[in-house]
Design a protein around this motif. Structure first.
Motif, PDB file in Angstrom:
ATOM      1  N   THR A  31       0.806  -1.216   0.000  1.00  0.00           N
ATOM      2  CA  THR A  31       0.000   0.000   0.000  1.00  0.00           C
ATOM      3  C   THR A  31       0.840   1.267   0.000  1.00  0.00           C
ATOM      4  N   SER A  32       2.140   1.138   0.296  1.00  0.00           N
ATOM      5  CA  SER A  32       3.042   2.290   0.292  1.00  0.00           C
ATOM      6  C   SER A  32       4.457   1.797   0.031  1.00  0.00           C
ATOM      7  N   SER A  33       5.215   2.582  -0.729  1.00  0.00           N
ATOM      8  CA  SER A  33       6.610   2.208  -0.999  1.00  0.00           C
ATOM      9  C   SER A  33       7.568   2.861  -0.017  1.00  0.00           C
ATOM     10  N   ASP A  34       7.035   3.634   0.930  1.00  0.00           N
ATOM     11  CA  ASP A  34       7.878   4.347   1.894  1.00  0.00           C
ATOM     12  C   ASP A  34       8.093   3.581   3.186  1.00  0.00           C
ATOM     13  N   VAL A  35       7.272   2.554   3.422  1.00  0.00           N
ATOM     14  CA  VAL A  35       7.338   1.816   4.687  1.00  0.00           C
ATOM     15  C   VAL A  35       7.732   0.375   4.383  1.00  0.00           C
ATOM     16  N   LEU A  54       6.057  -0.530  -6.753  1.00  0.00           N
ATOM     17  CA  LEU A  54       6.967  -1.676  -6.661  1.00  0.00           C
ATOM     18  C   LEU A  54       8.397  -1.263  -6.986  1.00  0.00           C
ATOM     19  N   ILE A  55       8.562  -0.417  -8.000  1.00  0.00           N
ATOM     20  CA  ILE A  55       9.901   0.064  -8.359  1.00  0.00           C
ATOM     21  C   ILE A  55      10.509   0.851  -7.201  1.00  0.00           C
ATOM     22  N   ASN A  56       9.712   1.758  -6.637  1.00  0.00           N
ATOM     23  CA  ASN A  56      10.210   2.576  -5.525  1.00  0.00           C
ATOM     24  C   ASN A  56      10.522   1.728  -4.296  1.00  0.00           C
ATOM     25  N   TYR A  57       9.685   0.724  -4.039  1.00  0.00           N
ATOM     26  CA  TYR A  57       9.915  -0.137  -2.871  1.00  0.00           C
ATOM     27  C   TYR A  57      11.232  -0.891  -3.009  1.00  0.00           C
ATOM     28  N   ARG A  58      11.499  -1.426  -4.192  1.00  0.00           N
ATOM     29  CA  ARG A  58      12.748  -2.163  -4.404  1.00  0.00           C
ATOM     30  C   ARG A  58      13.958  -1.242  -4.299  1.00  0.00           C
ATOM     31  N   GLN A  59      13.820  -0.005  -4.771  1.00  0.00           N
ATOM     32  CA  GLN A  59      14.922   0.946  -4.661  1.00  0.00           C
ATOM     33  C   GLN A  59      15.157   1.354  -3.209  1.00  0.00           C
ATOM     34  N   ASN A  60      14.083   1.486  -2.445  1.00  0.00           N
ATOM     35  CA  ASN A  60      14.205   1.955  -1.064  1.00  0.00           C
ATOM     36  C   ASN A  60      14.730   0.881  -0.115  1.00  0.00           C
ATOM     37  N   PHE A  61      14.326  -0.380  -0.339  1.00  0.00           N
ATOM     38  CA  PHE A  61      14.598  -1.408   0.667  1.00  0.00           C
ATOM     39  C   PHE A  61      15.390  -2.618   0.150  1.00  0.00           C
ATOM     40  N   ASN A  62      15.612  -2.700  -1.148  1.00  0.00           N
ATOM     41  CA  ASN A  62      16.451  -3.752  -1.722  1.00  0.00           C
ATOM     42  C   ASN A  62      16.073  -5.143  -1.207  1.00  0.00           C
ATOM     43  N   GLY A  96      -4.296   8.528  -3.513  1.00  0.00           N
ATOM     44  CA  GLY A  96      -3.714   9.837  -3.264  1.00  0.00           C
ATOM     45  C   GLY A  96      -2.354   9.755  -2.602  1.00  0.00           C
ATOM     46  N   GLN A  97      -2.034  10.809  -1.884  1.00  0.00           N
ATOM     47  CA  GLN A  97      -0.727  10.925  -1.241  1.00  0.00           C
ATOM     48  C   GLN A  97      -0.848  10.666   0.248  1.00  0.00           C
ATOM     49  N   SER A  98       0.194  10.040   0.808  1.00  0.00           N
ATOM     50  CA  SER A  98       0.241   9.813   2.250  1.00  0.00           C
ATOM     51  C   SER A  98       0.196  11.133   3.001  1.00  0.00           C
ATOM     52  N   LEU A  99      -0.420  11.107   4.179  1.00  0.00           N
ATOM     53  CA  LEU A  99      -0.440  12.298   5.020  1.00  0.00           C
ATOM     54  C   LEU A  99       0.857  12.459   5.791  1.00  0.00           C
ATOM     55  N   TYR A 100       1.730  11.453   5.706  1.00  0.00           N
ATOM     56  CA  TYR A 100       2.964  11.468   6.497  1.00  0.00           C
ATOM     57  C   TYR A 100       4.220  11.639   5.648  1.00  0.00           C
ATOM     58  N   SER A 101       4.083  11.564   4.323  1.00  0.00           N
ATOM     59  CA  SER A 101       5.241  11.694   3.444  1.00  0.00           C
ATOM     60  C   SER A 101       4.751  12.134   2.069  1.00  0.00           C
ATOM     61  N   ASP A 102       5.670  12.196   1.113  1.00  0.00           N
ATOM     62  CA  ASP A 102       5.323  12.550  -0.259  1.00  0.00           C
ATOM     63  C   ASP A 102       4.944  11.336  -1.088  1.00  0.00           C
ATOM     64  N   SER A 103       4.891  10.173  -0.471  1.00  0.00           N
ATOM     65  CA  SER A 103       4.657   8.929  -1.190  1.00  0.00           C
ATOM     66  C   SER A 103       3.195   8.790  -1.616  1.00  0.00           C
ATOM     67  N   GLU A 104       3.001   8.220  -2.807  1.00  0.00           N
ATOM     68  CA  GLU A 104       1.664   7.849  -3.249  1.00  0.00           C
ATOM     69  C   GLU A 104       1.278   6.533  -2.582  1.00  0.00           C
ATOM     70  N   ILE A 105       0.018   6.395  -2.217  1.00  0.00           N
ATOM     71  CA  ILE A 105      -0.438   5.181  -1.555  1.00  0.00           C
ATOM     72  C   ILE A 105      -1.592   4.560  -2.341  1.00  0.00           C
ATOM     73  N   ALA A 106      -1.975   3.355  -1.936  1.00  0.00           N
ATOM     74  CA  ALA A 106      -3.031   2.636  -2.638  1.00  0.00           C
ATOM     75  C   ALA A 106      -3.874   1.849  -1.645  1.00  0.00           C
ATOM     76  N   GLY A 138      -5.146   8.351   2.917  1.00  0.00           N
ATOM     77  CA  GLY A 138      -4.364   9.495   2.486  1.00  0.00           C
ATOM     78  C   GLY A 138      -5.221  10.674   2.091  1.00  0.00           C
ATOM     79  N   THR A 139      -4.772  11.372   1.057  1.00  0.00           N
ATOM     80  CA  THR A 139      -5.442  12.614   0.655  1.00  0.00           C
ATOM     81  C   THR A 139      -6.713  12.361  -0.137  1.00  0.00           C
ATOM     82  N   GLU A 140      -6.868  11.160  -0.684  1.00  0.00           N
ATOM     83  CA  GLU A 140      -8.006  10.866  -1.549  1.00  0.00           C
ATOM     84  C   GLU A 140      -8.977   9.921  -0.850  1.00  0.00           C
ATOM     85  N   LEU A 141     -10.250  10.315  -0.799  1.00  0.00           N
ATOM     86  CA  LEU A 141     -11.276   9.469  -0.192  1.00  0.00           C
ATOM     87  C   LEU A 141     -12.237   8.889  -1.226  1.00  0.00           C
TER      88      LEU A 141
END
Length: 219
Positions: A31-35, A54-62, A96-106, A138-141
């Motif tokens: 649901t988020s590539s930041d966590v 998925l791309i961002n998650y692999r880059q962030n956490f390998n 939308g965007q997470s309320l805690y970071s700039d990451s897009e969530i799903a 996040g920002t979108e309901l």
């Protein structure tokens, strides 16, 4: 979070990491590539999400590619996914965007259909449920574009269950918080039959009062 063998969501945390056993086939929803997700020891499975996440998650956490597979879903386009005991229809919805970071969530929609085989070989539907799984609001309901065919389908079928993260509640009490108001607004927008917590703990009764009458067929 994960889907169990029956397609039900399980939120894995450091506290319960050792409590669940997973076979070599598993489904994880990103649901988020930041966590970074908490993975049960020696878990093998597939992580589902949007291609960008998925791309961002692999880059962030390998993550270890020897243990995990990654499958990109197209937004609003359902795919059939095999859990251990059931086949579900899985759809990813941008939230939308997470309320805690700039990451897009799903968030994810899980459609579960079970059939009974009759003596003549025909099948009769036993259950047919649409479940929305939200790890973070996040920002979108409003998750369904009004000009998209998927919106028309959901409007026709309705949402049966919404799962929310209950970390914002203390002993099931709503309190006065911005996050609680967003949960109420989400339920008011979607009008599900009921709401459940990812942890299995009780939610404030006021949340179910926001849901629609279970005898009403449309949202």
């Amino acid at each position: 979070m994960f889907l169990d063998s029956n397609g039900q969501p399980i939120d894995v945390t450091p506290e319960n990491l050792q409590d669940y056993s997973y076979d070599l086939h598993g489904v994880m929803l990103l649901t988020s590539s930041d966590v970074e997700a908490y993975l049960p020891p020696k878990w093998h499975g597939t992580i589902y999400g949007t291609e960008e996440m998925l791309i961002n998650y692999r880059q962030n956490f390998n993550p270890d590619p020897a243990l995990l597979n990654f499958h990109a879903l197209q937004a609003y386009e359902p795919e059939l996914i095999c859990c251990r005991n059931v086949v579900i229809e899985l759809t990813v919805l941008p939230a939308g965007q997470s309320l805690y970071s700039d990451s897009e969530i799903a968030v994810f929609m899980v459609k579960l259909a079970k059939f009974i085989t009759n003596t003549d070989g025909t099948e009769t539907p036993e259950t047919n449920t649409n479940t929305l799984i939200s790890k973070e609001i996040g920002t979108e309901l409003s998750f369904f574009p009004h000009n998209h065919h998927y919106h028309l389908r959901i409007m026709s079928e309705g949402i049966d269950v919404v799962y929310v993260d209950d970390k914002i509640y203390q002993n099931g009490a709503p309190g006065v918080s911005y996050q609680h108001q967003r949960v109420c607004n989400l339920l008011s927008n979607l009008q599900p039959r009921c709401v459940k917590s990812l942890s299995g703990r009780p939610l404030p009764p006021v949340l179910n009062s926001v849901c629609r009458d279970p005898n009403v067929l449309s949202i």
